[in-house]
Design a protein around this motif. Structure first.
Motif, PDB file in Angstrom:
ATOM      1  N   HIS A  32       0.842  -1.105   0.346  1.00  0.00           N
ATOM      2  CA  HIS A  32       0.059   0.242  -0.119  1.00  0.00           C
ATOM      3  C   HIS A  32       0.584   1.634   0.110  1.00  0.00           C
ATOM      4  O   HIS A  32       1.786   1.142   0.668  1.00  0.00           O
ATOM      5  CB  HIS A  32      -0.837   0.001   1.252  1.00  0.00           C
TER       6      HIS A  32
ATOM      7  N   ASP B 184       4.420   1.234   5.282  1.00  0.00           N
ATOM      8  CA  ASP B 184       5.075   1.085   6.920  1.00  0.00           C
ATOM      9  C   ASP B 184       5.423  -0.310   7.528  1.00  0.00           C
ATOM     10  O   ASP B 184       6.118  -1.245   5.820  1.00  0.00           O
ATOM     11  CB  ASP B 184       3.638   1.140   7.884  1.00  0.00           C
TER      12      ASP B 184
ATOM     13  N   ASP C 133       5.328  -3.415   7.249  1.00  0.00           N
ATOM     14  CA  ASP C 133       4.451  -4.641   6.854  1.00  0.00           C
ATOM     15  C   ASP C 133       4.478  -4.910   5.426  1.00  0.00           C
ATOM     16  O   ASP C 133       4.677  -5.705   5.727  1.00  0.00           O
ATOM     17  CB  ASP C 133       3.065  -4.710   8.295  1.00  0.00           C
ATOM     18  N   ALA C 134       4.446  -3.217   5.307  1.00  0.00           N
ATOM     19  CA  ALA C 134       4.277  -3.509   4.160  1.00  0.00           C
ATOM     20  C   ALA C 134       5.288  -3.771   3.755  1.00  0.00           C
ATOM     21  O   ALA C 134       5.645  -4.754   2.160  1.00  0.00           O
ATOM     22  CB  ALA C 134       3.602  -1.836   3.245  1.00  0.00           C
TER      23      ALA C 134
ATOM     24  N   ASP D  78      -0.820  -6.719   2.366  1.00  0.00           N
ATOM     25  CA  ASP D  78      -0.773  -5.973   3.502  1.00  0.00           C
ATOM     26  C   ASP D  78      -2.079  -4.368   3.013  1.00  0.00           C
ATOM     27  O   ASP D  78      -1.995  -3.364   3.530  1.00  0.00           O
ATOM     28  CB  ASP D  78       0.116  -4.946   4.665  1.00  0.00           C
TER      29      ASP D  78
HETATM   30 MN    MN Z   1      -0.083  -1.361   6.590  1.00  0.00          MN
END
Ligand code: MN
Ligand code: AMP
Ligand code: MN
Length: 324
Positions: A25, A29, A31-32, A88
């Motif tokens: 995305h 962040d 996690d992405a 994500d």
């Molecule tokens: Mn994320």
């Protein structure tokens, strides 16, 4: 809404194709980016060709991750690829237009995510809303399929899960999460070093932003909602980068008695980005975000909505009050 595929079927997709574009995305962040590198470096170790694209590129704050230099903006012309994999990313729109153009030649779209609001926009979907981070899903896929787990993927997966769980604190963290972390340490992860790089290495301007945000902090009379705002001029005044505000909301989420914390950010085009955190299962911020076209998780969700920021605040705070 199409059903989840099996990890086995994902394995067949990996085996039967050669060229993969991994995307995440906008405003990425940990996690992405961590999920892209975790899966991508494993696929590369299997001899696959992997592109790593993000609409907003790599944030400086994650440039310490080995292999992160591979993350690029999506190319203007779509290369020949077999499989596009979104990681994500709660909605296809959140990949950004550039990614959609760059991945136009994909024969197959795979959607791997942990957002409960994910509408399963892939040809193949693997959405596990019980997972605290997409990085943990990636880890489980690699483990289940016996795929390689190079050191770069190990570090990326750790950072993905650490950042999405507030350093393994949120209630989404499970025993599986800690077992995963223990396994990554057994594989040589240097936990002190990687946490220092993730959490103890912020640019000074981030703390200047925190000071400016604190000056706008408000609490509702009942003490249940804390909110602050960032006006667009701060971006130039403090030479901010998009990632500088990442995680600051946890400061006001941590106030005793607060059930919902909200961050309102005026975006350059006049739109408003809203970040919400709930500390109370009975107040589902994903449902509140959905009322305005946003989404996320029960306890952490976001919206991009029309401005002006004063109107956005009024509407969102009213919806939160109604939900409480
Ligand atoms: Mn994320
Ligand atoms: P954030 O407050 O930006 O950290 O986002 C909290 C959670 O909500 C993350 O898991 C995001 O992926 C998700 N999220 C944020 N903004 C949106 C949006 N506009 N639409 C859907 N999900 C979102
Ligand atoms: Mn995530």
């Amino acid at each position: 809404m199409s059903e989840n595929t099996s990890i086995q079927a994902l394995g067949e997709i990996f085996d039967q194709h050669q060229t993969f574009a991994l995307m995440s995305h906008m405003r990425p962040d940990g996690d992405a980016i961590g999920s892209q590198l975790g899966l991508g470096l494993a696929l590369e170790a299997m001899g696959k060709t992997v592109f790593y694209w993000n609409e907003d590129g790599l944030p400086d704050s994650l440039a310490f991750l080995p292999g992160s230099e591979k993350i690029s903006l999506p190319p203007a012309e779509a290369p020949e690829i077999d499989v596009a994999i979104a990681l994500d990313t709660a909605t296809k729109v959140r990949l950004g237009e550039g990614n959609l153009i760059a991945a136009a030649k994909a024969k197959l779209w795979v959607n791997i995510d942990h957002h409960i609001s994910n509408p399963r926009y892939g040809d193949v979907n693997y959405v596990d809303a019980t997972s605290p981070a997409t990085g943990q899903i990636v880890y489980e896929i690699l483990q289940h399929l016996g795929m390689p787990l190079p050191d770069g993927a190990r570090d990326a997966i750790y950072v993905a899960v650490s950042t999405d769980t507030g350093s393994f604190q949120y209630e989404s963290t499970t025993a599986r999460t800690y077992r995963m972390a223990a396994d990554l340490m057994d594989r040589g992860l240097n936990v002190g070093d990687i946490n220092a790089k993730t959490y103890d290495s912020h640019p000074y301007r981030r703390i200047e932003l925190l000071r400016a945000l604190l000056n706008t902090l408000e609490l509702t009379p009942d003490g249940k909602v804390a909110h602050w705002q960032m006006l667009d001029h701060l971006r130039t005044d403090l030479a901010l980068k998009p990632e500088d505000s990442e995680g600051l909301i946890d400061m006001i989420r941590a106030i005793r008695g607060v059930q919902v914390a909200v961050f309102f950010e005026e975006l350059p085009g006049g739109k408003v980005r809203v970040s919400m955190r709930s500390k109370d299962r009975s107040v589902n911020v994903c449902d509140i975000a959905a009322q305005f076209g946003g989404g996320g998780h029960a306890l952490a969700a976001g919206i991009r909505m029309p401005g002006p920021i004063s109107d956005a605040k009024q509407q969102v705070l009213a919806a939160i009050t109604a939900a409480i």
